[in-house]
Design a protein around this motif. Structure first.
Motif, PDB file in Angstrom:
ATOM      1  N   GLY A  29     103.893   2.552  94.740  1.00  0.00           N
ATOM      2  CA  GLY A  29     104.533   1.248  94.600  1.00  0.00           C
ATOM      3  C   GLY A  29     104.580   0.790  93.166  1.00  0.00           C
ATOM      4  N   MET A  30     104.882  -0.494  93.002  1.00  0.00           N
ATOM      5  CA  MET A  30     105.003  -1.057  91.665  1.00  0.00           C
ATOM      6  C   MET A  30     104.484  -2.488  91.641  1.00  0.00           C
ATOM      7  N   ASP A  31     104.131  -2.933  90.458  1.00  0.00           N
ATOM      8  CA  ASP A  31     103.804  -4.329  90.214  1.00  0.00           C
ATOM      9  C   ASP A  31     104.813  -4.897  89.232  1.00  0.00           C
ATOM     10  N   TRP A  32     105.283  -6.101  89.514  1.00  0.00           N
ATOM     11  CA  TRP A  32     106.198  -6.830  88.637  1.00  0.00           C
ATOM     12  C   TRP A  32     105.404  -8.040  88.145  1.00  0.00           C
ATOM     13  N   LEU A  33     105.001  -7.979  86.862  1.00  0.00           N
ATOM     14  CA  LEU A  33     104.024  -8.915  86.323  1.00  0.00           C
ATOM     15  C   LEU A  33     104.562  -9.667  85.120  1.00  0.00           C
ATOM     16  N   ARG A  34     104.021 -10.827  84.864  1.00  0.00           N
ATOM     17  CA  ARG A  34     104.338 -11.587  83.656  1.00  0.00           C
ATOM     18  C   ARG A  34     103.049 -12.150  83.080  1.00  0.00           C
ATOM     19  N   SER A  35     103.057 -12.372  81.781  1.00  0.00           N
ATOM     20  CA  SER A  35     101.862 -12.870  81.111  1.00  0.00           C
ATOM     21  C   SER A  35     102.276 -13.534  79.806  1.00  0.00           C
ATOM     22  N   GLY A  36     101.337 -14.246  79.205  1.00  0.00           N
ATOM     23  CA  GLY A  36     101.614 -14.897  77.935  1.00  0.00           C
ATOM     24  C   GLY A  36     101.608 -13.949  76.756  1.00  0.00           C
ATOM     25  N   SER A  37     101.125 -12.731  76.946  1.00  0.00           N
ATOM     26  CA  SER A  37     101.126 -11.719  75.896  1.00  0.00           C
ATOM     27  C   SER A  37     101.240 -10.354  76.559  1.00  0.00           C
ATOM     28  N   ARG A  38     101.420  -9.322  75.750  1.00  0.00           N
ATOM     29  CA  ARG A  38     101.652  -7.983  76.287  1.00  0.00           C
ATOM     30  C   ARG A  38     100.457  -7.514  77.119  1.00  0.00           C
ATOM     31  N   GLU A  79     107.215 -15.508  77.572  1.00  0.00           N
ATOM     32  CA  GLU A  79     106.486 -14.665  78.503  1.00  0.00           C
ATOM     33  C   GLU A  79     106.850 -13.200  78.292  1.00  0.00           C
ATOM     34  N   HIS A  80     105.884 -12.355  78.548  1.00  0.00           N
ATOM     35  CA  HIS A  80     106.104 -10.912  78.544  1.00  0.00           C
ATOM     36  C   HIS A  80     106.074 -10.424  79.986  1.00  0.00           C
ATOM     37  N   HIS A  81     106.917  -9.442  80.295  1.00  0.00           N
ATOM     38  CA  HIS A  81     106.949  -8.869  81.632  1.00  0.00           C
ATOM     39  C   HIS A  81     106.504  -7.411  81.582  1.00  0.00           C
ATOM     40  N   SER A  82     105.921  -6.960  82.670  1.00  0.00           N
ATOM     41  CA  SER A  82     105.556  -5.558  82.838  1.00  0.00           C
ATOM     42  C   SER A  82     105.997  -5.088  84.211  1.00  0.00           C
ATOM     43  N   ALA A  83     106.716  -3.973  84.233  1.00  0.00           N
ATOM     44  CA  ALA A  83     107.015  -3.275  85.488  1.00  0.00           C
ATOM     45  C   ALA A  83     106.111  -2.043  85.504  1.00  0.00           C
ATOM     46  N   VAL A  84     105.159  -2.035  86.409  1.00  0.00           N
ATOM     47  CA  VAL A  84     104.150  -0.976  86.454  1.00  0.00           C
ATOM     48  C   VAL A  84     104.367  -0.131  87.697  1.00  0.00           C
ATOM     49  N   PHE A  85     104.560   1.171  87.490  1.00  0.00           N
ATOM     50  CA  PHE A  85     104.837   2.098  88.582  1.00  0.00           C
ATOM     51  C   PHE A  85     103.624   3.015  88.774  1.00  0.00           C
TER      52      PHE A  85
END
Length: 303
Positions: free
Chosen positions: A60-69, A112-118
């Motif tokens: 699966g994957m996570d679709w995440l956001r944060s204030g920094s990388r 905001e920074h986003h991360s798509a983690v697979f």
């Protein structure tokens, strides 16, 4: 024995597994035959063939956001994938040799920074001497020369198809800054999209249409010698018309977000493998990031 923990991971997270052809706002697992890879005769005849099945099972994957990388997400104590694996191994429901690979596509933004983690896993460990084994245990120079992405636009507006390309292959380690973070039973590849102004602009353009775009992505260790052919997929994923608002806010470890009071929202417990969910209590993280984001946004607008 490992089925239960994998099922738990696949059914949790900010984006759920959906039907391959009809699902929206989620992810699915496209078959390897949809991608073309270097065949046995590629070095002499430049022939590509339909890929076989993946080397690692999709989690699966996570679709995440944060204030920094967000870096090194697998090492976080609240990472739902590794937490589920640890619980399963402690109870004897997952093999101790299970190995996890994660690709973390990091997209910078103005606030905001986003991360798509697979996430991918293999139960019995990596095959010694295999190309994937050499990649995981090699140095960064070797990894950068071999880590490849192949994408395929399934559906989306013309401007995205024209800009992103279809069946495009890219050595990510050459085009972008990749950080390889290796643990005892995992390898995480953090891909900094912001390290290339062009890539940043293209990704931000695509994000503007993200709820109408479905894209297949496959990760490959590029074969460059005859004995390494044919190429095999590490894993593949289809991202299906996701919503930006589906991204889960994750507090960056060690970062001072000054978040307090009712605006912080609720905390999702670590014990059930979830991430901490926070409200939009953010601060600026430096003029350099802001300037780069403005330049990328301007470039995307001109494409």
């Amino acid at each position: 024995m490992a089925k239960d923990w994998k099922k738990e991971v696949r059914q949790s997270g900010p984006l759920r597994e959906v039907e391959l052809e009809s699902g929206v706002n989620g992810w699915s697992s496209p078959p390897g035959r949809l991608f073309t890879v270097r065949g046995e005769n590629y070095l002499s005849k430049k022939q590509k063939v339909a890929a076989g099945e993946w080397l690692m099972s999709p989690l699966g994957m996570d679709w995440l956001r944060s204030g920094s990388r967000l870096d090194n997400v697998l090492a976080r104590s609240d990472n739902r994938v590794m937490a589920a694996l640890r619980r399963a191994q402690d109870s004897g429901k997952a093999p101790l040799k299970t190995f996890v690979l994660a690709v973390n596509l990091q997209v910078p933004g103005r606030s905001e920074h986003h991360s798509a983690v697979f996430y991918y896993a293999v139960d019995e460990g990596l095959v010694p001497g295999s190309l994937l084994y050499r990649f995981v245990n090699g140095d960064d120079a070797f990894r950068n020369s071999r880590f490849k992405l192949v994408n395929r636009i399934v559906r989306g507006p013309w401007i995205v198809r024209a800009t992103v390309g279809n069946h495009a292959a890219c050595l990510l380690g050459k085009a972008l800054t990749c950080r390889y973070l290796k643990g005892q039973n995992y390898l995480e590849i953090d891909v900094d999209v912001g390290s290339s102004a062009l890539a940043n602009a293209v990704v931000h353009l695509a994000l503007g249409y993200v709820n109408s775009v479905s894209v297949d992505m496959a990760f490959i260790v590029e074969a460059q010698a005859e004995e390494e052919l044919p190429e095999k997929l590490i894993g593949a994923v289809r991202i299906q018309q996701i919503e930006m608002s589906s991204a889960l806010y994750v507090e960056n470890v060690g970062a001072d977000h000054n978040c307090g009071g009712d605006n912080c929202g609720r905390t999702m417990g670590v014990n059930n493998g979830e991430w901490r969910k926070r409200g939009r209590c953010l601060r600026s993280h430096g003029s350099r990031v802001e300037d780069e984001a403005e330049a990328a946004s301007a470039a995307a607008a001109n494409l």
